[in-house]
Design a protein around this motif. Structure first.
Motif: not given
Length: 432
Positions: A93-121
């Protein structure tokens, strides 16, 4: 009497704040396997004396922690994936603004289309509760000598604190005493002495927990004992008043408003987010790295764990605590045995056996026509490191400088489960 206090002190000061991985938890069968390995190791282990025991304790702890890091990485690159190639293609996983929101992928590869990404404010960060007492002149004796008490109540328990004031103690002495009293109690509340820079100090109490649930008014409350002396002392201290109440974090996900008690939380069991600052109406985009970058990052975690073990071995190699270069030689042999194959896929083995990644060569090596051979080489390297780390963690004393006193009679020994951790578990006794 086993002198293990200093070993625990070193462990707590060096590793207690280390981030816990989900691979640090284990099933009963995993723990049983480790126990049986320790029993087997000690069953045939010779009797020995340890030289330079203080440094030996630190060395053994550093070895075990380095080995555990390798085991966790190996587990993460083997978890819930069907083939060896899939393991190294875990999403990153990657965040476009690591200084404001950092992210780590914790899935097991079975999410498929349930977690394609999103925007956060991020509208607001979760904050702890803070009680700051009255600022009192440091060198003045405002408190009357005597014994006092106050209650500190959290949402799960109640605690009573008792303290004495001696005639020669200043305001600063009393405030420091109370700060130590709270910190040593491990209640999930940190205490510090704050100075206003003008010769006065106050006691500040801050909750480790952040946020408030719907049925909570505060995270902790303080009230004096019913005695007049305790109530007078509390009025002087002023720590029973909430200075900064706790707040929940507030944020939007794809425009939908959400709140959390903490600044760290998971989304769809695939992303673990940590909020670091408000985004000022500029949303951060959360998604996944391209496949080649993800592969390189996953390999980098394995290389970093391996290099750290080499670094640990080097740092002790010439000390009296180490059995020479034994650990360094054992770890280095893993990379050197595969040096040619590793370098062909972009993993460059240096003279001291540490490994660096040439991402351009690696990108070519994971191309479809070369991918199968590349992932076979990576899997062999991963597995060899994992096996060695498992052996090292079971018996770190194998790499400590020691004097053999007596060998046991091979094949005619019995397991001694009541002292199964005397060496592998690092119960180091200076009188042994």
């Amino acid at each position: 009497m086993a002198r293990i206090d200093s070993a625990y002190d070193y462990y707590m000061s060096t590793y207690a704040n280390k981030e816990v991985s989900r691979y640090d938890s284990h099933k009963k069968s995993d723990l049983r396997k480790v126990y049986n390995q320790i029993v087997k190791t000690n069953k045939e282990s010779p009797l020995f004396k340890i030289r330079n025991i203080e440094d030996a304790k630190k060395y053994a702890i550093d070895i075990k922690e380095s080995a555990k890091s390798i085991q966790n990485v190996v587990a993460s690159l083997s978890d819930q994936y069907g083939t060896f190639s899939d393991s190294f293609q875990k999403k990153v996983a990657v965040s476009s603004d690591e200084d404001k929101v950092s992210v780590t992928y914790i899935g097991d590869g079975t999410e498929k289309n349930q977690a394609d990404g999103f925007e956060i404010e991020v509208k607001q960060l979760a904050t702890p509760q803070v009680n700051i007492g009255n600022y009192l002149e440091d060198n003045i004796r405002t408190f009357r000598p005597g014994s006092y008490a106050f209650d500190l109540n959290t949402n799960t328990a109640a605690y009573e604190f008792q303290f004495n004031v001696n005639s020669e103690e200043s305001n600063h002495d009393i405030i420091q005493k109370l700060a130590n009293l709270v910190n040593n109690s491990s209640l999930g509340i940190t205490a510090e002495v704050r100075s206003n820079g003008k010769g006065s100090s106050a006691l500040a109490l801050t909750s480790v927990q952040t946020g408030l649930s719907e049925n909570e008014d505060s995270l902790f409350s303080i009230s004096p004992d019913a005695s007049s002396g305790s109530m007078e002392t509390m009025d002087i201290l002023g720590i029973n008043q909430i200075t900064e109440p706790a707040h929940n974090s507030s944020f939007t996900l794809n425009g939908n408003i959400h709140t959390s008690l903490s600044n760290t939380f998971s989304i769809n069991n695939a992303f673990e987010l940590t909020l670091k600052g408000t985004t000022d109406k500029q949303a951060a985009t959360i998604g996944f790295k391209p496949n080649t970058d993800a592969i390189a990052d996953n390999i980098q975690t394995l290389v970093d764990a391996y290099n750290h073990m080499i670094s640990t071995a080097e740092s002790y190699a010439d000390s009296k605590a180490s059995a020479g270069h034994k650990l360094q030689t054992d770890m280095a042999s893993l990379a050197r045995q595969q040096q040619s194959d590793l370098q062909n896929i972009g993993l460059i083995v240096s003279d001291n056996a540490t490994v660096t990644i040439d991402r351009e060569i690696l990108a070519q090596a994971v191309a479809p026509e070369r991918a199968e051979k590349t992932f076979t080489t990576l899997s062999q390297f991963r597995d060899s490191i994992g096996r060695k780390a498992e052996n090292v963690s079971i018996n770190p004393m194998n790499y400590v400088n020691k004097v053999i006193v007596a060998y046991k009679n091979p094949g005619h020994n019995f397991a001694t489960p009541y002292i199964s951790s005397i060496y592998a578990g690092m119960m180091l006794d200076s009188y042994v």
